[in-house]
Design an enzyme around this catalytic site. Structure first.
Site, PDB file in Angstrom:
ATOM      1  N   LYS A   1       0.825  -1.220   0.000  1.00 62.79           N
ATOM      2  CA  LYS A   1       0.000   0.000   0.000  1.00 62.79           C
ATOM      3  C   LYS A   1       0.855   1.265   0.000  1.00 62.79           C
ATOM      4  O   LYS A   1       0.635   2.171  -0.818  1.00 62.79           O
ATOM      5  CB  LYS A   1      -0.907   0.013   1.234  1.00 62.79           C
ATOM      6  CG  LYS A   1      -1.471   1.374   1.597  1.00 62.79           C
ATOM      7  CD  LYS A   1      -2.326   1.302   2.809  1.00 62.79           C
ATOM      8  CE  LYS A   1      -2.070   2.102   4.013  1.00 62.79           C
ATOM      9  NZ  LYS A   1      -1.502   3.359   4.137  1.00 62.79           N
ATOM     10  N   ASN A   2       1.825   1.322   0.896  1.00 64.72           N
ATOM     11  CA  ASN A   2       2.547   2.585   1.043  1.00 64.72           C
ATOM     12  C   ASN A   2       3.536   2.847  -0.093  1.00 64.72           C
ATOM     13  O   ASN A   2       3.953   3.979  -0.295  1.00 64.72           O
ATOM     14  CB  ASN A   2       3.207   2.667   2.424  1.00 64.72           C
ATOM     15  CG  ASN A   2       2.161   2.875   3.518  1.00 64.72           C
ATOM     16  OD1 ASN A   2       1.026   3.252   3.222  1.00 64.72           O
ATOM     17  ND2 ASN A   2       2.516   2.602   4.754  1.00 64.72           N
TER      18      ASN A   2
ATOM     19  N   CYS B   1      -5.543   8.066   8.581  1.00 64.54           N
ATOM     20  CA  CYS B   1      -5.860   7.493   9.887  1.00 64.54           C
ATOM     21  C   CYS B   1      -5.556   8.492  10.990  1.00 64.54           C
ATOM     22  O   CYS B   1      -4.563   9.211  10.929  1.00 64.54           O
ATOM     23  CB  CYS B   1      -5.060   6.213  10.102  1.00 64.54           C
ATOM     24  SG  CYS B   1      -5.709   4.831   9.168  1.00 64.54           S
TER      25      CYS B   1
ATOM     26  N   ASP C   1       3.660   0.398  12.125  1.00 61.42           N
ATOM     27  CA  ASP C   1       2.460  -0.161  11.482  1.00 61.42           C
ATOM     28  C   ASP C   1       2.203  -1.615  11.880  1.00 61.42           C
ATOM     29  O   ASP C   1       1.187  -2.189  11.496  1.00 61.42           O
ATOM     30  CB  ASP C   1       2.577  -0.057   9.946  1.00 61.42           C
ATOM     31  CG  ASP C   1       2.551   1.388   9.478  1.00 61.42           C
ATOM     32  OD1 ASP C   1       2.164   2.270  10.268  1.00 61.42           O
ATOM     33  OD2 ASP C   1       2.923   1.634   8.311  1.00 61.42           O
TER      34      ASP C   1
ATOM     35  N   ARG D   1      -8.801   0.135   3.713  1.00 57.94           N
ATOM     36  CA  ARG D   1      -7.822   1.090   3.156  1.00 57.94           C
ATOM     37  C   ARG D   1      -6.546   0.364   2.760  1.00 57.94           C
ATOM     38  O   ARG D   1      -5.826   0.823   1.882  1.00 57.94           O
ATOM     39  CB  ARG D   1      -7.419   2.125   4.218  1.00 57.94           C
ATOM     40  CG  ARG D   1      -8.523   2.986   4.709  1.00 57.94           C
ATOM     41  CD  ARG D   1      -7.955   3.943   5.719  1.00 57.94           C
ATOM     42  NE  ARG D   1      -7.362   5.019   4.970  1.00 57.94           N
ATOM     43  CZ  ARG D   1      -7.649   6.292   5.161  1.00 57.94           C
ATOM     44  NH1 ARG D   1      -8.458   6.647   6.110  1.00 57.94           N
ATOM     45  NH2 ARG D   1      -7.103   7.208   4.422  1.00 57.94           N
TER      46      ARG D   1
HETATM   47  N1  EPU Z   1       5.852  14.535  10.912  1.00 56.83           N
HETATM   48  C1  EPU Z   1       5.888  15.885  11.163  1.00 56.83           C
HETATM   49  N2  EPU Z   1       6.012  16.731  10.096  1.00 56.83           N
HETATM   50  C2  EPU Z   1       6.083  16.290   8.823  1.00 56.83           C
HETATM   51  C3  EPU Z   1       6.041  14.912   8.560  1.00 56.83           C
HETATM   52  C4  EPU Z   1       5.926  14.051   9.636  1.00 56.83           C
HETATM   53  O1  EPU Z   1       5.822  16.316  12.317  1.00 56.83           O
HETATM   54  O2  EPU Z   1       6.180  17.125   7.912  1.00 56.83           O
HETATM   55  C5  EPU Z   1       5.780  13.595  12.031  1.00 56.83           C
HETATM   56  C6  EPU Z   1       4.518  12.767  11.998  1.00 56.83           C
HETATM   57  O3  EPU Z   1       3.425  13.440  12.575  1.00 56.83           O
HETATM   58  C7  EPU Z   1       4.943  11.542  12.767  1.00 56.83           C
HETATM   59  C8  EPU Z   1       6.411  11.386  12.361  1.00 56.83           C
HETATM   60  O4  EPU Z   1       6.818  12.651  11.909  1.00 56.83           O
HETATM   61  O5  EPU Z   1       4.851  11.780  14.133  1.00 56.83           O
HETATM   62  C9  EPU Z   1       6.691  10.361  11.277  1.00 56.83           C
HETATM   63  O6  EPU Z   1       5.828  10.611  10.164  1.00 56.83           O
HETATM   64  P1  EPU Z   1       6.170  10.111   8.684  1.00 56.83           P
HETATM   65  O7  EPU Z   1       6.234  11.309   7.818  1.00 56.83           O
HETATM   66  O8  EPU Z   1       7.342   9.198   8.731  1.00 56.83           O
HETATM   67  O9  EPU Z   1       4.884   9.243   8.370  1.00 56.83           O
HETATM   68  P2  EPU Z   1       3.846   9.389   7.170  1.00 56.83           P
HETATM   69  O10 EPU Z   1       4.573   9.631   5.898  1.00 56.83           O
HETATM   70  O11 EPU Z   1       2.759  10.311   7.559  1.00 56.83           O
HETATM   71  C10 EPU Z   1       3.975   6.867   6.574  1.00 56.83           C
HETATM   72  C11 EPU Z   1       2.973   5.769   6.343  1.00 56.83           C
HETATM   73  C12 EPU Z   1       2.369   5.359   7.667  1.00 56.83           C
HETATM   74  C13 EPU Z   1       3.496   4.909   8.593  1.00 56.83           C
HETATM   75  C14 EPU Z   1       4.545   6.020   8.741  1.00 56.83           C
HETATM   76  C15 EPU Z   1       5.749   5.600   9.569  1.00 56.83           C
HETATM   77  C16 EPU Z   1       2.165   6.229   4.143  1.00 56.83           C
HETATM   78  C17 EPU Z   1       1.064   6.700   3.269  1.00 56.83           C
HETATM   79  N3  EPU Z   1       1.934   6.253   5.439  1.00 56.83           N
HETATM   80  O12 EPU Z   1       3.254   7.942   7.151  1.00 56.83           O
HETATM   81  O13 EPU Z   1       1.537   4.267   7.383  1.00 56.83           O
HETATM   82  O14 EPU Z   1       2.962   4.619   9.872  1.00 56.83           O
HETATM   83  O15 EPU Z   1       5.007   6.395   7.439  1.00 56.83           O
HETATM   84  O16 EPU Z   1       6.357   4.484   9.037  1.00 56.83           O
HETATM   85  O17 EPU Z   1       3.221   5.802   3.656  1.00 56.83           O
HETATM   86  C18 EPU Z   1      -0.229   2.780   7.748  1.00 56.83           C
HETATM   87  O18 EPU Z   1       0.093   2.228   6.683  1.00 56.83           O
HETATM   88  O19 EPU Z   1      -1.052   2.300   8.565  1.00 56.83           O
HETATM   89  C19 EPU Z   1       0.371   4.065   8.090  1.00 56.83           C
HETATM   90  C20 EPU Z   1      -0.122   4.888   8.993  1.00 56.83           C
END
Ligand code: EPU
Length: 428
Positions: free
Chosen positions: A22-23, A117, A305, A397
């Site tokens: 998915k990601n 989420c 995750d 999702r």
């Molecule tokens: N964060 C910030 N500012 C930013 C970006 C992130 O403060 O500009 C914080 C986030 O709030 C969080 C941390 O940094 O506390 C890490 O966030 P990250 O950017 O790594 O996560 P994401 O890109 O929002 C993706 C996956 C998530 C997975 C996380 C961590 C996708 C679409 N989503 O989220 O997947 O948990 O990386 O590995 O790729 C899931 O699949 O269930 C899911 C939530």
């Protein structure tokens, strides 16, 4: 509205085939905007987050054809207006990737603040910082982020902390920027490597994906290719944990065992047998499971995750386990649901203390988010009696045909439609 009804207590046995990640898929589908010719993605998971991504592309003018349910042809040349429809953008986190791809192609992008989420506050300040490093400006108006630039110039991007989405967006925006971009403190998740491989196959020049320094030389043209998306590490881990929780014996096929190492190591630590083959892992349990401690970390650490699913398994292990998850503010919302099933878990901020209870009892529970929903399904499969999991739209999702895959493993799980309060209708 639909829910899953699970009669638990049956060991899962047999084989399950893992779908595309998915990601990775959400990033690659958005990245088709950067391709100057039609391109084909294989191993596309049939999940609602991908359906939304494809609807976003179509709404903007792309031509999308399903070659079959997991092979999709994208022709994004018809997109003229760099504006993602508001409601579609706010329904998922990965809609933020359209900022990077539209900015990369049009130097102009309008995308509503992303949703997804509810795991606590999820800002995009690091994404915007990356775009600004490349010379873009941004403003927030009527709930939409508008990013724009005369041209994007390669530069050094330094992330303040590990961000998967920020790293992906930095790659997407810089792949066609003028000159050289260096991304420091980059995230290293397998889907980041997959995105780089996809773009490089089209003619991009990206080096170092999978390490914390990624170097990109901007190119002008990306050609059409056919590319298979990697298997889903988290879906695989979820079936591995489900096999362990039901004391079953399952061959999990179409996986990259290297991507599963942190999950495999923890399963072995608590007494689960995991055999690794080239493209599959076999998970079985012979004897009691024991406590462990887990701290979630960016890749190659234990993934956040997988935390809800693994914590659910630890309720069935002997002894006291400690689980720390500080990647997001609030990834323990499912604990209240698990307690309905007899789990003994206390949470203090980002730390959960799990007292093994040996068995869970079926109960009506709610999927509070995608991975929490998967955890509820695992709890229901392992529990004595009947578990009803509602709000399964979250599970859809990210898990392709979850109830069918589980049925093939011998689970007694049905999807039912809730027509009115107290009345349910079977839907296969
Ligand atoms: N964060 C910030 N500012 C930013 C970006 C992130 O403060 O500009 C914080 C986030 O709030 C969080 C941390 O940094 O506390 C890490 O966030 P990250 O950017 O790594 O996560 P994401 O890109 O929002 C993706 C996956 C998530 C997975 C996380 C961590 C996708 C679409 N989503 O989220 O997947 O948990 O990386 O590995 O790729 C899931 O699949 O269930 C899911 C939530």
């Amino acid at each position: 509205m639909e829910k899953f009804v699970i009669n638990g207590g049956k060991p899962l046995t047999g084989e399950v085939t893992i779908s595309g990640a998915k990601n990775a898929a959400v990033a690659l589908v958005a990245a088709t905007i950067l391709c100057d010719e039609p391109c084909v993605l294989e191993n596309v998971p049939e999940i609602s987050d991908i359906t939304i991504c494809m609807k976003i592309l179509q709404a903007m003018g792309a031509d999308i054809q399903l070659v079959n349910k997991n092979v999709v042809k994208f022709d994004t040349r018809g997109i003229k207006n760099p504006h993602v429809p508001y409601e579609m953008a706010r329904s998922m986190r990965a809609s933020s990737y359209f900022l990077g791809t539209l900015l990369g192609r049009f130097h102009d992008a309008y995308v509503a603040m992303p949703g997804g989420c509810d795991l606590g506050d999820r800002p995009i300040d690091q994404h915007l910082k990356a775009f600004r490093s490349l010379g873009a400006m941004d403003e927030l108006k009527n709930g939409e982020v508008h990013c724009y630039a005369d041209q994007l110039i390669g530069s050094q991007i330094y992330f303040d902390f590990n961000t998967v989405g920020g790293t992906i967006n930095a790659i997407l925006a810089s792949v066609k920027a003028k000159g050289r971009t260096i991304i420091e403190n980059a995230a290293k998740e397998p889907h980041i490597v997959d995105l780089a491989n996809f773009l490089n196959s089209m003619g991009a020049d990206i080096r170092g994906a999978g390490t914390d320094v990624i170097k990109i030389k901007g190119v002008d043209y990306l050609k059409g290719i056919t590319y298979p998306i990697i298997p889903d590490q988290i879906e695989a881990g979820t079936y591995m944990v489900a096999a362990a929780a039901t004391k079953g014996d399952v061959l999990v096929k179409n996986v990259i065992p290297k991507h599963l190492e942190s999950i495999t190591a923890k399963l072995r630590k608590i007494g689960v047998t995991v055999e690794e083959n080239d493209e599959s892992v076999r998970v079985s349990v012979d004897g009691a499971l024991t406590k462990t401690s887990i701290k979630t970390m960016p890749h190659p650490g234990f993934p956040t995750d997988m935390q809800p699913q693994f914590s659910t398994l630890l309720t069935l292990a002997e002894g006291t386990s400690i689980v720390t998850d500080d990647i997001f503010d609030n990834r323990f919302r499912y604990v209240a649901e698990l307690r309905r099933m007899g789990a003994d878990i206390s949470v203090d901020g980002k730390v959960a203390v799990i007292e093994g209870v040996g068995k869970l009892n079926g109960a009506p529970v709610v999927a509070t988010d995608l991975r929490a929903g998967a955890a509820m399904v695992i709890a229901g499969l392992a529990a004595e009696g009947t578990t009803e999991v509602s709000d399964i739209q979250y599970i859809e999702r990210g898990y392709e045909c979850i109830e069918k895959k589980l049925q093939m493993l011998g689970a007694d799980i049905k999807r039912v439609t809730v027509t009115e309060v107290g009345s349910v209708q079977m839907s296969g």
